[in-house]
Design a protein around this motif. Structure first.
Motif, PDB file in Angstrom:
ATOM      1  N   THR A  94       0.829  -1.220   0.000  1.00  9.62           N
ATOM      2  CA  THR A  94       0.000   0.000   0.000  1.00  9.62           C
ATOM      3  C   THR A  94       0.859   1.264   0.000  1.00  9.62           C
ATOM      4  O   THR A  94       1.867   1.342   0.698  1.00  9.62           O
ATOM      5  CB  THR A  94      -0.905   0.013   1.255  1.00  9.62           C
ATOM      6  OG1 THR A  94      -1.754  -1.124   1.241  1.00  9.62           O
ATOM      7  CG2 THR A  94      -1.751   1.276   1.303  1.00  9.62           C
ATOM      8  N   ASP A  95       0.429   2.257  -0.792  1.00  7.50           N
ATOM      9  CA  ASP A  95       1.140   3.528  -0.868  1.00  7.50           C
ATOM     10  C   ASP A  95       0.782   4.391   0.344  1.00  7.50           C
ATOM     11  O   ASP A  95      -0.339   4.872   0.459  1.00  7.50           O
ATOM     12  CB  ASP A  95       0.755   4.245  -2.163  1.00  7.50           C
ATOM     13  CG  ASP A  95       1.537   5.533  -2.375  1.00  7.50           C
ATOM     14  OD1 ASP A  95       2.360   5.889  -1.493  1.00  7.50           O
ATOM     15  OD2 ASP A  95       1.325   6.188  -3.411  1.00  7.50           O
ATOM     16  N   LEU A  96       1.739   4.576   1.228  1.00 11.32           N
ATOM     17  CA  LEU A  96       1.490   5.313   2.471  1.00 11.32           C
ATOM     18  C   LEU A  96       1.512   6.820   2.274  1.00 11.32           C
ATOM     19  O   LEU A  96       1.261   7.569   3.211  1.00 11.32           O
ATOM     20  CB  LEU A  96       2.548   4.930   3.518  1.00 11.32           C
ATOM     21  CG  LEU A  96       2.574   3.450   3.916  1.00 11.32           C
ATOM     22  CD1 LEU A  96       3.817   3.145   4.745  1.00 11.32           C
ATOM     23  CD2 LEU A  96       1.321   3.083   4.692  1.00 11.32           C
ATOM     24  N   THR A  97       1.820   7.263   1.051  1.00 12.76           N
ATOM     25  CA  THR A  97       1.913   8.706   0.795  1.00 12.76           C
ATOM     26  C   THR A  97       0.622   9.276   0.218  1.00 12.76           C
ATOM     27  O   THR A  97       0.557  10.463  -0.082  1.00 12.76           O
ATOM     28  CB  THR A  97       3.062   9.031  -0.181  1.00 12.76           C
ATOM     29  OG1 THR A  97       2.717   8.522  -1.487  1.00 12.76           O
ATOM     30  CG2 THR A  97       4.361   8.412   0.277  1.00 12.76           C
ATOM     31  N   ALA A  98      -0.396   8.421   0.038  1.00 12.86           N
ATOM     32  CA  ALA A  98      -1.657   8.880  -0.563  1.00 12.86           C
ATOM     33  C   ALA A  98      -2.768   8.892   0.480  1.00 12.86           C
ATOM     34  O   ALA A  98      -3.045   7.878   1.115  1.00 12.86           O
ATOM     35  CB  ALA A  98      -2.045   7.979  -1.734  1.00 12.86           C
TER      36      ALA A  98
END
Length: 184
Positions: free
Chosen positions: A142-146
């Motif tokens: 999972t992209d933690l920056t979105a």
DNA sequence: AAAGAGATGGTCT
DNA sequence: GACCATCTCTTTT
């Protein structure tokens, strides 16, 4: 609160780890929102014999070699899901293990997932963090920056501790003296 | 207060 | 088939 940018994560894990203290991790899973403040972390690098990336790329550790700011989840002892923040540029296998959280929001949800307990014991260990946040292998990568991700990391303006407590990492059998565990 | 042991499953040799 | 980046419960000082 805004998510941390990808460039922020593109640095070495031992540098990122203490700066991750006091950041907030948000999970919105199964319709429940939970927020916790990061209170304990450990750094792992590719050079490091204790790291999952030390032997080189495999199916399990692929995310750790991927883009920074993404989530590396692994199953620990067949039971616990542990969360790591991928750091360093793509191709360099580094990450920071999130070992503990202070509950900030959704304490009731954490208590339901964890079983009724004192708030202090809801997420004071890496396996407990995974359970309290409702994260499992399905969230691998999972992209933690979105902000739109089901799991992401944000900064509410609280500064990291000025002089975090530093010491050896927990539960490993190699490189047991490397002082890469950080707490406020 | 400390020490021991069982649970449980994916990953790698 | 061994080894875990762990947790909880039970037993022993």
């Amino acid at each position: 609160m805004r998510p941390l940018e990808r460039a922020w994560y593109a640095r070495d894990a031992p540098v990122i780890a203490p700066e991750l203290l006091n950041k907030l991790i948000v999970s919105k899973i199964d319709g429940d929102t939970v927020v916790g403040r990061i209170t304990e972390v450990e750094a792992y690098t590719q050079d490091d014999p204790a790291s999952h990336t030390h032997p080189g790329p495999t199916a399990r550790n692929a995310a750790m070699f991927g883009p920074p700011g993404h989530l590396y989840v692994y199953l620990s002892y067949g039971i616990h899901h542990c969360l790591n923040v991928v750091t360093a540029p793509e191709g360099d296998g580094q990450a920071v293990l999130i070992r503990a959280l202070q509950p900030v929001e959704g304490v009731d949800v954490m208590a339901r997932r964890r079983g009724r307990r004192p708030d202090r014991e809801l997420a004071n260990g890496p396996g407990k963090v995974g359970q309290a946040l409702g994260v499992d292998l399905d969230r691998y990568g999972t992209d933690l920056t979105a902000r739109s991700s089901v799991v992401w990391i944000g900064d509410d303006g609280t500064a990291p501790p000025v002089s975090p407590r530093v010491g050896p990492r927990i539960g490993i059998s190699k490189a047991i003296d490397t002082p890469w565990r950080f707490r406020p």
